[in-house]
Design a protein around this motif. Sequence first.
Motif, mmCIF file in Angstrom:
data_model
loop_
_atom_site.group_PDB
_atom_site.id
_atom_site.type_symbol
_atom_site.label_atom_id
_atom_site.label_comp_id
_atom_site.label_asym_id
_atom_site.label_seq_id
_atom_site.Cartn_x
_atom_site.Cartn_y
_atom_site.Cartn_z
ATOM 1 N N GLN A 31 33.503 38.627 28.366
ATOM 2 C CA GLN A 31 32.981 37.452 27.650
ATOM 3 C C GLN A 31 33.599 36.222 28.291
ATOM 4 O O GLN A 31 34.826 36.112 28.385
ATOM 5 C CB GLN A 31 33.374 37.545 26.174
ATOM 6 N N ILE A 32 32.761 35.278 28.702
ATOM 7 C CA ILE A 32 33.319 34.129 29.427
ATOM 8 C C ILE A 32 32.364 32.941 29.396
ATOM 9 O O ILE A 32 31.152 33.093 29.453
ATOM 10 C CB ILE A 32 33.634 34.526 30.898
ATOM 11 N N ARG A 34 32.752 28.522 30.711
ATOM 12 C CA ARG A 34 33.644 27.580 31.388
ATOM 13 C C ARG A 34 34.441 26.724 30.409
ATOM 14 O O ARG A 34 35.515 26.229 30.737
ATOM 15 C CB ARG A 34 32.843 26.675 32.338
ATOM 16 N N VAL A 39 42.196 32.698 27.089
ATOM 17 C CA VAL A 39 41.680 33.917 27.708
ATOM 18 C C VAL A 39 42.517 35.098 27.236
ATOM 19 O O VAL A 39 43.742 35.023 27.162
ATOM 20 C CB VAL A 39 41.661 33.830 29.249
ATOM 21 N N PRO A 78 32.124 32.556 23.289
ATOM 22 C CA PRO A 78 32.720 32.517 24.619
ATOM 23 C C PRO A 78 33.223 31.133 25.015
ATOM 24 O O PRO A 78 34.037 31.018 25.936
ATOM 25 C CB PRO A 78 31.580 32.981 25.540
ATOM 26 N N ALA A 82 37.641 33.402 26.202
ATOM 27 C CA ALA A 82 37.214 34.253 27.307
ATOM 28 C C ALA A 82 37.935 35.587 27.156
ATOM 29 O O ALA A 82 39.106 35.631 26.764
ATOM 30 C CB ALA A 82 37.561 33.612 28.642
ATOM 31 N N MET A 84 38.569 39.109 29.337
ATOM 32 C CA MET A 84 38.379 39.907 30.555
ATOM 33 C C MET A 84 39.521 40.906 30.674
ATOM 34 O O MET A 84 40.616 40.562 31.097
ATOM 35 C CB MET A 84 38.254 39.017 31.792
ATOM 36 N N LEU A 113 36.536 35.412 38.459
ATOM 37 C CA LEU A 113 36.311 34.917 37.103
ATOM 38 C C LEU A 113 37.235 33.751 36.779
ATOM 39 O O LEU A 113 36.825 32.797 36.110
ATOM 40 C CB LEU A 113 36.490 36.060 36.101
ATOM 41 N N TRP A 114 38.481 33.822 37.262
ATOM 42 C CA TRP A 114 39.405 32.703 37.025
ATOM 43 C C TRP A 114 38.862 31.405 37.617
ATOM 44 O O TRP A 114 39.098 30.322 37.070
ATOM 45 C CB TRP A 114 40.779 33.009 37.619
ATOM 46 N N LEU A 117 37.022 29.413 35.143
ATOM 47 C CA LEU A 117 37.743 29.071 33.910
ATOM 48 C C LEU A 117 38.701 27.903 34.152
ATOM 49 O O LEU A 117 39.926 28.067 34.163
ATOM 50 C CB LEU A 117 38.522 30.297 33.406
#
Length: 202
Positions: A31-32, A34, A39, A78, A82, A84, A113-114, A117
């Motif tokens: 789930q993410i 910006r 997180v 999200p 976030a 992960m 993914l980072w 974010l």
Amino acid sequence: MTESLDKLLVRVRNCQICTAHLPLGPRPVVQIARQARIVIIGQAPGLKVHQTGLPWNDASGDNLRSWLGVNREQFYNPELFAIMPMGFCYPGKGKSGDLPPRPECAPAWHRQLWEQLPNIELTLLIGRYAQRYYLAGEGYATLTETVRNWQQYAPARIPLPHPSPRNRRWLSQNPWFTETLLPELKARTQALLANQSHDFSG
């Protein structure tokens, strides 16, 4: 040029790198967005999460939401959280619970993914796998020691034990966690959510 988040998530959710090792096949759960400022990095989905495709959709998730002082609506937004894990797919059962997260997953996807974010202010490292990976060279020999020294990593990172109901004994043996760490965790979480709400409304 940086890949768009939507395109990255399509690749993540179609990942096949661990297929041969997954008894129920791949079903990456992540789930993410910006906008997220918190997180959550845990271990790997359990069977119920695999079946529903919803992260932390089990008794462990209920405990985690209680620790954070949030409801399901907030948790599954999200833009607020976030999520992960170290392994995105259910790894199967072992002799004493679920198997460890697959080791291929985090090196393959976490860095990408980072990059999506940019606003994270708090990273929750849940369990020894996340702590070993993200606190390499900074952690202690045991999870208990790492969590007990959580102030060393705060305010940006907070190591936590797994919120599984199986950890009731650990919680009873370490009352400082409930008395000292949890109030700070709730306060930090609520402050970030309040600031985020203010920023969005402003």
